[in-house]
Scaffold this motif. Structure first.
Motif, short mmCIF file in Angstrom:
data_model
loop_
_atom_site.label_atom_id
_atom_site.label_comp_id
_atom_site.label_asym_id
_atom_site.label_seq_id
_atom_site.Cartn_x
_atom_site.Cartn_y
_atom_site.Cartn_z
N ALA A 9 0.85 -1.18 0.00
CA ALA A 9 0.00 0.00 0.00
C ALA A 9 0.88 1.23 0.00
CB ALA A 9 -0.91 0.00 1.23
N ALA A 10 0.36 2.31 -0.56
CA ALA A 10 1.12 3.54 -0.61
C ALA A 10 1.25 4.13 0.80
CB ALA A 10 0.43 4.54 -1.52
N PRO A 11 2.36 4.83 1.08
CA PRO A 11 2.60 5.33 2.42
C PRO A 11 1.87 6.65 2.70
CG PRO A 11 4.42 5.88 0.99
CD PRO A 11 3.47 5.05 0.17
N THR A 12 1.66 6.91 3.96
CA THR A 12 1.12 8.19 4.41
C THR A 12 2.28 9.07 4.86
OG1 THR A 12 0.93 7.50 6.70
CG2 THR A 12 -0.94 7.01 5.25
N PRO A 13 2.04 10.38 5.03
CA PRO A 13 3.10 11.23 5.59
C PRO A 13 3.59 10.73 6.94
CG PRO A 13 1.38 12.59 4.61
CD PRO A 13 0.88 11.16 4.58
N GLU A 14 2.68 10.20 7.75
CA GLU A 14 3.09 9.66 9.05
C GLU A 14 3.99 8.44 8.88
OE1 GLU A 14 -0.28 12.25 9.34
OE2 GLU A 14 -0.01 10.42 8.17
N ASP A 15 3.69 7.59 7.88
CA ASP A 15 4.54 6.42 7.61
C ASP A 15 5.98 6.84 7.34
OD1 ASP A 15 2.51 4.54 7.84
OD2 ASP A 15 2.00 4.63 5.72
N ALA A 16 6.14 7.94 6.60
CA ALA A 16 7.48 8.38 6.21
C ALA A 16 8.35 8.72 7.41
CB ALA A 16 7.38 9.59 5.28
N LEU A 17 7.73 8.94 8.57
CA LEU A 17 8.46 9.28 9.78
C LEU A 17 8.71 8.07 10.67
CD1 LEU A 17 6.39 12.49 10.53
CD2 LEU A 17 8.62 12.39 9.43
N SER A 18 8.13 6.93 10.31
CA SER A 18 8.25 5.73 11.14
C SER A 18 9.63 5.11 11.00
CB SER A 18 7.18 4.72 10.74
OG SER A 18 7.43 3.46 11.32
N THR A 19 10.14 4.59 12.09
CA THR A 19 11.46 3.94 12.06
C THR A 19 11.40 2.60 11.33
OG1 THR A 19 11.03 2.93 14.22
CG2 THR A 19 12.21 5.04 14.19
N THR A 20 10.19 2.07 11.12
CA THR A 20 10.06 0.78 10.44
C THR A 20 9.73 0.92 8.96
OG1 THR A 20 7.72 0.61 11.02
CG2 THR A 20 9.31 -0.32 12.57
N ASP A 22 10.48 2.23 5.09
CA ASP A 22 11.56 2.62 4.20
C ASP A 22 11.03 3.65 3.21
OD1 ASP A 22 13.65 2.94 2.52
OD2 ASP A 22 13.76 0.86 1.84
N PRO A 23 11.41 4.92 3.34
CA PRO A 23 10.88 5.94 2.45
C PRO A 23 11.31 5.76 0.99
CG PRO A 23 12.59 6.85 3.86
CD PRO A 23 12.29 5.48 4.37
N ARG A 24 12.26 4.84 0.75
CA ARG A 24 12.64 4.60 -0.64
C ARG A 24 11.50 3.95 -1.43
NH1 ARG A 24 17.69 5.97 -1.13
NH2 ARG A 24 19.09 5.84 0.66
N SER A 25 10.51 3.44 -0.75
CA SER A 25 9.38 2.83 -1.44
C SER A 25 8.39 3.86 -1.97
CB SER A 25 8.66 1.85 -0.50
OG SER A 25 8.13 2.53 0.63
N LEU A 26 8.63 5.13 -1.71
CA LEU A 26 7.72 6.17 -2.20
C LEU A 26 7.63 6.19 -3.72
CD1 LEU A 26 8.63 9.15 0.16
CD2 LEU A 26 6.37 8.11 -0.07
N SER A 27 8.76 6.01 -4.40
CA SER A 27 8.80 6.08 -5.86
C SER A 27 10.13 5.55 -6.35
CB SER A 27 8.63 7.53 -6.34
OG SER A 27 9.81 8.29 -6.07
N PHE A 28 10.27 5.40 -7.66
CA PHE A 28 11.56 5.04 -8.24
C PHE A 28 12.62 6.08 -7.88
CE2 PHE A 28 14.35 6.08 -11.91
CZ PHE A 28 15.21 4.99 -11.81
N TRP A 29 12.22 7.35 -7.88
CA TRP A 29 13.17 8.43 -7.61
C TRP A 29 13.68 8.34 -6.17
CZ3 TRP A 29 14.00 9.56 -12.29
CH2 TRP A 29 12.97 9.78 -13.21
N HIS A 30 12.79 8.09 -5.22
CA HIS A 30 13.23 7.94 -3.83
C HIS A 30 14.08 6.68 -3.66
CE1 HIS A 30 9.81 10.74 -3.33
NE2 HIS A 30 10.46 11.16 -2.26
N ALA A 31 13.79 5.65 -4.44
CA ALA A 31 14.54 4.40 -4.33
C ALA A 31 15.98 4.55 -4.80
CB ALA A 31 13.85 3.30 -5.13
N THR A 32 16.24 5.52 -5.66
CA THR A 32 17.56 5.64 -6.28
C THR A 32 18.28 6.94 -5.93
OG1 THR A 32 16.50 6.50 -8.29
CG2 THR A 32 16.95 4.14 -8.21
N VAL A 33 17.74 7.73 -5.01
CA VAL A 33 18.39 8.98 -4.64
C VAL A 33 19.55 8.72 -3.69
CG1 VAL A 33 16.91 9.48 -2.63
CG2 VAL A 33 17.92 11.37 -3.95
N ASP A 34 20.59 9.52 -3.80
CA ASP A 34 21.77 9.39 -2.94
C ASP A 34 21.53 10.16 -1.65
OD1 ASP A 34 24.23 8.85 -1.93
OD2 ASP A 34 25.30 10.31 -3.18
#
Length: 471
Positions: A9-20, A22-34
């Protein structure tokens, strides 16, 4: 860098702050950003600042960057519910283009010929400015200015392409080229319009790099901080009160989630896929070089680019508007739309090998009622903002940031005299009219494409819709 697995499922803004999470799952761009995408600390109680910027996407970050250039002594605080670049700024198609949601003809009709010319010149200059500023800040965002190819894949689209080039010549700014069939390699294409004013960009690399750049110059980015409301001189959040001389609203589609902007902006979803990397020989056959982006002449918008690692990053409209301008994580991923995007690629380029959508994502963009982006600042209240980019915001945000910085610091410049400054779009209708109208528009664009395929003539439906979408 190993791409993250696609979440269920797509993440919420609150998910992006969770320690569990992985914000790289937001998009291809987030998955490959340095960038490790670790959340920054939230606001810690009440503070005083010179400029409070609501939203740490490209509009907010470019505004902070440009304010710092004009007055390094300013205290700047950005307030972000999730992480910098969580929304459209980090998930878009990666076109740093000169596109503006209102056409030159529509701008001329509303503001006059000279104002339309000035706006077009500013947008074209902004394509280069994005690359210049990114280099100045030391941001490696795969910026390469290769232009856009808009394929004409039918006689109707070819006639429209010719009309577009002729219309552009009337304003004498855009350097559009009409390519014949011999200049394009896409099968079944009658030709194309080539616009040199566009660069390929890795959007998450740009927005995350910009966040680091403004922090290095002294700005504070408070993540995990929800803005609840604002008034002159004060921003109220769930983490404390921010007192500021200047307040900048930089929420784009997410503004619809606030009570004060709910009818000012409509969140419309656009979805994307990224394929597996393709061999150079495939790209040579397609005729798309590094730095180039591409589309075609259909009415239901699509957009693609050749990524730095040779994938096709491809997106389009087609997801419906949701009742009450709702923004929910499940709307970011619609399998029907993803499959349609894959099928569209195969239709456009039948010479492609079997494709896989290794990454699938989406998110809301912001649509004003008259499809006219704007930037504004009221020196009396100290409140300003920018948005309504209708998906053409990657470079327009830079122009907005420079313009807001001039307005806030009291400068009278060519930017502050552009026709989008202090333009006010009307409110969207209340429900159920908003729901009916927005989704009827989506159906109309789909029907317009079907009409042209069936009749071989320019769509009457599209002609009727043009005034409503800024054309």
């Amino acid at each position: 860098m190993t791409p993250a697995a696609r979440p269920a499922a797509a993440p919420t803004p609150e998910d992006a702050l969770s320690t569990t999470f992985d914000p790289r799952s937001l998009s291809f761009w987030h998955a490959t950003v340095d960038d490790d995408l670790t959340p920054r600390p939230a606001l810690d109680g009440d503070i005083d600042t010179d400029a409070a910027i609501v939203g740490a996407g490209l509009t907010g970050l470019w505004t902070a960057y440009e304010l710092q250039r004009r007055d390094p002594s300013l205290r700047i605080t950005l307030l972000e519910k999730a992480i910098a670049g969580f929304g459209a700024s980090g998930r878009n198609g990666g076109w740093a283009s000169a596109l503006f949601p209102a056409s030159a003809s529509a701008l001329a009709a509303r503001h006059g010929h000279d104002a339309a010319v000035a706006m077009r010149r500013a947008m074209i200059d902004t394509v280069d400015e994005v690359g210049r500023a990114a280099a100045e800040a030391g941001i490696d965002c795969d910026y390469r200015r290769g232009g856009t190819i808009v394929f004409a894949r039918s006689d109707t689209q070819w006639r429209s392409a010719q009309q577009e080039v002729a219309a552009a010549r009337e304003f004498g700014v855009d350097e559009l080229e009409l390519w014949g069939a011999e200049q394009v390699r896409a099968r079944e294409a009658r030709g194309a319009v080539y616009d040199p004013a566009c660069a390929r960009v890795h959007p998450a690399a740009l927005v995350r790099g910009l966040a680091r750049a403004v922090e290095a110059r002294g700005a504070t980015i408070a993540e995990g901080t929800t803005v609840e409301r604002w008034e002159p001189g004060v921003v109220h959040t769930d983490r404390g009160t921010v007192r500021a001389r200047h307040i900048v609203l930089a929420l784009e589609g997410y503004g619809a989630a606030t009570a004060q902007l709910k009818r000012r902006i409509l969140p419309l979803y656009s979805l994307m896929i990224a394929t597996q990397p393709l061999d150079d020989a495939v790209w040579d056959e397609l005729g798309i070089e590094h730095g180039q982006t591409f589309s075609d002449g259909r009415h239901l918008i699509i957009y693609g680019q050749r990524t730095a690692d040779n994938r096709i990053a491809f997106g389009g409209r087609g997801a419906r508007y949701h009742w009450g301008s709702a923004i929910r994580p499940e709307y970011d991923r619609v399998e029907r739309v993803f499959e349609h995007l894959l099928a569209t690629l195969r239709e456009m380029f039948p010479q492609l090998p079997p494709l896989e959508a290794e990454h699938r994502w989406g998110g809301p963009l912001g649509v004003p009622r008259d499809w006219h982006a704007s930037v504004s600042y009221d020196p009396t209240t100290g409140i300003g903002g920018a948005g309504g980019y209708v998906g053409d915001g990657l470079s327009t945000t830079n122009l907005a940031g420079r313009t807001l910085a001039d307005l806030i610091t009291g400068q009278d410049t060519a930017l502050t005299r552009l026709p989008w400054v202090n333009h006010r779009s009307p409110n969207w209708e209340p429900e159920p009219l908003r729901f009916a109208g927005a989704n009827a528009g989506l159906l109309a664009m789909t029907a317009a494409d079907a009409e042209e395929r069936a009749t071989g003539r320019a769509s009457l439906i599209a002609r009727a819709m043009s005034p409503l979408i800024g054309h």
